[in-house]
Write a protein that holds these residues in place. Structure first.
Motif, PDB file in Angstrom:
ATOM      1  N   SER A  74       0.829  -1.208   0.000  1.00  0.00           N
ATOM      2  CA  SER A  74       0.000   0.000   0.000  1.00  0.00           C
ATOM      3  C   SER A  74       0.863   1.256   0.000  1.00  0.00           C
ATOM      4  CB  SER A  74      -0.975  -0.001   1.173  1.00  0.00           C
ATOM      5  OG  SER A  74      -0.288  -0.033   2.400  1.00  0.00           O
ATOM      6  N   GLY A  75       2.118   1.145   0.471  1.00  0.00           N
ATOM      7  CA  GLY A  75       2.980   2.312   0.553  1.00  0.00           C
ATOM      8  C   GLY A  75       3.891   2.540  -0.638  1.00  0.00           C
ATOM      9  N   ASN A  76       4.148   1.509  -1.435  1.00  0.00           N
ATOM     10  CA  ASN A  76       5.050   1.672  -2.583  1.00  0.00           C
ATOM     11  C   ASN A  76       4.330   2.274  -3.777  1.00  0.00           C
ATOM     12  OD1 ASN A  76       7.159   0.676  -1.140  1.00  0.00           O
ATOM     13  ND2 ASN A  76       7.591  -1.024  -2.519  1.00  0.00           N
ATOM     14  N   SER A  77       5.067   3.029  -4.562  1.00  0.00           N
ATOM     15  CA  SER A  77       4.470   3.687  -5.728  1.00  0.00           C
ATOM     16  C   SER A  77       4.280   2.738  -6.911  1.00  0.00           C
ATOM     17  CB  SER A  77       5.322   4.869  -6.172  1.00  0.00           C
ATOM     18  OG  SER A  77       6.590   4.422  -6.652  1.00  0.00           O
ATOM     19  N   HIS A  78       5.084   1.654  -6.986  1.00  0.00           N
ATOM     20  CA  HIS A  78       5.030   0.739  -8.124  1.00  0.00           C
ATOM     21  C   HIS A  78       5.126  -0.711  -7.666  1.00  0.00           C
ATOM     22  CE1 HIS A  78       6.030   4.432 -10.261  1.00  0.00           C
ATOM     23  NE2 HIS A  78       5.574   3.832 -11.358  1.00  0.00           N
ATOM     24  N   TYR A  79       4.610  -1.586  -8.495  1.00  0.00           N
ATOM     25  CA  TYR A  79       4.758  -3.022  -8.316  1.00  0.00           C
ATOM     26  C   TYR A  79       4.618  -3.675  -9.676  1.00  0.00           C
ATOM     27  CZ  TYR A  79      -0.357  -2.548  -8.080  1.00  0.00           C
ATOM     28  OH  TYR A  79      -1.662  -2.207  -8.316  1.00  0.00           O
ATOM     29  N   VAL A  80       5.006  -4.947  -9.763  1.00  0.00           N
ATOM     30  CA  VAL A  80       4.883  -5.717 -11.001  1.00  0.00           C
ATOM     31  C   VAL A  80       4.013  -6.928 -10.724  1.00  0.00           C
ATOM     32  CG1 VAL A  80       6.096  -7.107 -12.729  1.00  0.00           C
ATOM     33  CG2 VAL A  80       7.106  -4.969 -11.916  1.00  0.00           C
ATOM     34  N   ILE A  81       3.054  -7.163 -11.601  1.00  0.00           N
ATOM     35  CA  ILE A  81       2.242  -8.373 -11.552  1.00  0.00           C
ATOM     36  C   ILE A  81       2.841  -9.326 -12.580  1.00  0.00           C
ATOM     37  CG2 ILE A  81      -0.047  -9.363 -11.899  1.00  0.00           C
ATOM     38  CD1 ILE A  81      -1.136  -6.506 -11.211  1.00  0.00           C
ATOM     39  N   PHE A 125       3.130  -6.994 -15.833  1.00  0.00           N
ATOM     40  CA  PHE A 125       2.515  -5.672 -15.883  1.00  0.00           C
ATOM     41  C   PHE A 125       3.165  -4.806 -14.807  1.00  0.00           C
ATOM     42  CE2 PHE A 125      -0.458  -8.900 -17.154  1.00  0.00           C
ATOM     43  CZ  PHE A 125      -1.007  -8.398 -18.327  1.00  0.00           C
ATOM     44  N   GLU A 126       3.900  -3.789 -15.213  1.00  0.00           N
ATOM     45  CA  GLU A 126       4.464  -2.854 -14.245  1.00  0.00           C
ATOM     46  C   GLU A 126       3.420  -1.775 -14.005  1.00  0.00           C
ATOM     47  OE1 GLU A 126       8.365  -0.152 -13.344  1.00  0.00           O
ATOM     48  OE2 GLU A 126       7.973  -0.734 -15.407  1.00  0.00           O
ATOM     49  N   CYS A 127       3.051  -1.612 -12.745  1.00  0.00           N
ATOM     50  CA  CYS A 127       1.922  -0.748 -12.408  1.00  0.00           C
ATOM     51  C   CYS A 127       2.305   0.371 -11.456  1.00  0.00           C
ATOM     52  CB  CYS A 127       0.831  -1.566 -11.725  1.00  0.00           C
ATOM     53  SG  CYS A 127       0.170  -2.902 -12.730  1.00  0.00           S
ATOM     54  N   HIS A 128       1.706   1.527 -11.698  1.00  0.00           N
ATOM     55  CA  HIS A 128       1.692   2.596 -10.713  1.00  0.00           C
ATOM     56  C   HIS A 128       0.573   2.249  -9.741  1.00  0.00           C
ATOM     57  CE1 HIS A 128       0.087   6.457  -9.187  1.00  0.00           C
ATOM     58  NE2 HIS A 128       1.374   6.636  -8.927  1.00  0.00           N
ATOM     59  N   ASN A 129       0.836   2.338  -8.462  1.00  0.00           N
ATOM     60  CA  ASN A 129      -0.122   1.983  -7.416  1.00  0.00           C
ATOM     61  C   ASN A 129      -1.181   3.085  -7.339  1.00  0.00           C
ATOM     62  OD1 ASN A 129      -1.307   0.742  -5.228  1.00  0.00           O
ATOM     63  ND2 ASN A 129       0.509   0.821  -3.930  1.00  0.00           N
ATOM     64  N   ARG A 130      -2.161   3.003  -8.232  1.00  0.00           N
ATOM     65  CA  ARG A 130      -3.130   4.086  -8.440  1.00  0.00           C
ATOM     66  C   ARG A 130      -4.123   4.270  -7.292  1.00  0.00           C
ATOM     67  NH1 ARG A 130      -5.970   5.969 -13.756  1.00  0.00           N
ATOM     68  NH2 ARG A 130      -7.936   6.779 -12.974  1.00  0.00           N
ATOM     69  N   SER A 131      -4.751   3.181  -6.835  1.00  0.00           N
ATOM     70  CA  SER A 131      -5.760   3.316  -5.788  1.00  0.00           C
ATOM     71  C   SER A 131      -5.969   1.993  -5.074  1.00  0.00           C
ATOM     72  CB  SER A 131      -7.087   3.829  -6.358  1.00  0.00           C
ATOM     73  OG  SER A 131      -7.517   3.039  -7.443  1.00  0.00           O
ATOM     74  N   ARG A 132      -6.570   2.106  -3.878  1.00  0.00           N
ATOM     75  CA  ARG A 132      -6.872   0.945  -3.052  1.00  0.00           C
ATOM     76  C   ARG A 132      -8.266   1.116  -2.468  1.00  0.00           C
ATOM     77  NH1 ARG A 132      -2.480   2.864  -3.325  1.00  0.00           N
ATOM     78  NH2 ARG A 132      -2.675   4.386  -1.663  1.00  0.00           N
ATOM     79  N   TYR A 133      -8.993   0.004  -2.406  1.00  0.00           N
ATOM     80  CA  TYR A 133     -10.360   0.028  -1.904  1.00  0.00           C
ATOM     81  C   TYR A 133     -10.552  -1.092  -0.886  1.00  0.00           C
ATOM     82  CZ  TYR A 133     -11.036   2.816  -6.098  1.00  0.00           C
ATOM     83  OH  TYR A 133     -10.922   3.777  -7.058  1.00  0.00           O
ATOM     84  N   VAL A 142      -5.813  -1.232  -7.369  1.00  0.00           N
ATOM     85  CA  VAL A 142      -5.957  -0.927  -8.789  1.00  0.00           C
ATOM     86  C   VAL A 142      -4.646  -0.316  -9.244  1.00  0.00           C
ATOM     87  CG1 VAL A 142      -7.198   0.387 -10.547  1.00  0.00           C
ATOM     88  CG2 VAL A 142      -8.447  -0.615  -8.613  1.00  0.00           C
ATOM     89  N   GLY A 143      -4.048  -0.936 -10.243  1.00  0.00           N
ATOM     90  CA  GLY A 143      -2.787  -0.460 -10.779  1.00  0.00           C
ATOM     91  C   GLY A 143      -2.960   0.077 -12.183  1.00  0.00           C
ATOM     92  N   GLU A 144      -2.323   1.210 -12.456  1.00  0.00           N
ATOM     93  CA  GLU A 144      -2.290   1.743 -13.816  1.00  0.00           C
ATOM     94  C   GLU A 144      -1.044   1.198 -14.484  1.00  0.00           C
ATOM     95  OE1 GLU A 144      -2.680   5.855 -16.372  1.00  0.00           O
ATOM     96  OE2 GLU A 144      -3.095   5.863 -14.217  1.00  0.00           O
ATOM     97  N   VAL A 145      -1.221   0.447 -15.556  1.00  0.00           N
ATOM     98  CA  VAL A 145      -0.116  -0.230 -16.224  1.00  0.00           C
ATOM     99  C   VAL A 145       0.715   0.799 -16.986  1.00  0.00           C
ATOM    100  CG1 VAL A 145       0.532  -2.021 -17.878  1.00  0.00           C
ATOM    101  CG2 VAL A 145      -1.460  -2.351 -16.379  1.00  0.00           C
ATOM    102  N   GLU A 146       2.012   0.846 -16.650  1.00  0.00           N
ATOM    103  CA  GLU A 146       2.937   1.748 -17.333  1.00  0.00           C
ATOM    104  C   GLU A 146       3.761   1.022 -18.388  1.00  0.00           C
ATOM    105  OE1 GLU A 146       3.552   5.042 -13.809  1.00  0.00           O
ATOM    106  OE2 GLU A 146       5.199   3.669 -14.225  1.00  0.00           O
TER     107      GLU A 146
END
Length: 169
Positions: A74-81, A125-133, A142-146
């Motif tokens: 939840s704290g990191n700006s990016h992650y990879v799926i 999929f490298e994602c920006h950590n856009r939002s959490r619900y 929810v990750g925005e794929v970069e």
């Protein structure tokens, strides 16, 4: 748009029955990876992965709200799926257990932002950590794929409590 709905009716099943019914839905298997500020890597196995939108490119996955790795993801700006290939069940098992260094002896490359991308994955999929619900006992990420990539091959699936493959005979 109103997204609320009336309360569901009273349930006539228990958690065991619900879990068994869910196990009949075959899912892909992913390992979500990220890099910490100190340069170390973390990862976890998740089968709750889905596409959300093509424009913008969004994907989702979920994590138990009480998971030890919740603050990390939840704290990191990016992650990879990383979508695992059929021969990578050992990685799914490795990243599903608590370990001091689950990346030991695991081949990976670094993404543009320095996130670990597992070698041999069917897709990533490298994602920006856009939002959490928060929903129920999980948090939906929810990750925005970069960036993304694919290496077409049979993928690892999980069904009925067992690993399998999308490979047909």
């Amino acid at each position: 748009m109103n997204t609320s709905s009336p309360r569901a009716t009273e349930r006539d099943f228990d958690a065991t029955q619900f879990r068994h019914a869910l196990s009949q839905f075959a899912t892909g298997v992913t390992v979500i990876t990220t890099r910490l500020a100190d340069g170390s890597f973390r990862g976890l196995t998740a089968s709750s992965f889905n596409s959300v939108s093509l424009d913008p490119p969004l994907v989702l996955w979920s994590l138990h709200a009480g998971a030890n790795s919740m603050p990390i993801f939840s704290g990191n700006s990016h992650y990879v799926i990383n979508v695992l290939g059929a021969g990578q069940a050992h990685l799914a098992q490795r990243f599903s257990r608590r370990s001091d260094n689950p990346f030991a002896d695991v081949d990976y490359e670094l993404s543009r932002t320095g996130q670990p991308v597992l070698a041999g994955a069917s897709a990533w999929f490298e994602c920006h950590n856009r939002s959490r619900y928060p929903e129920g006992d999980h948090v939906i990420f929810v990750g925005e794929v970069e960036e993304c990539g694919a290496h077409p091959q049979p993928s690892l699936i999980f069904h009925g409590g067992q690993f399998g493959s999308t490979q047909t005979r």
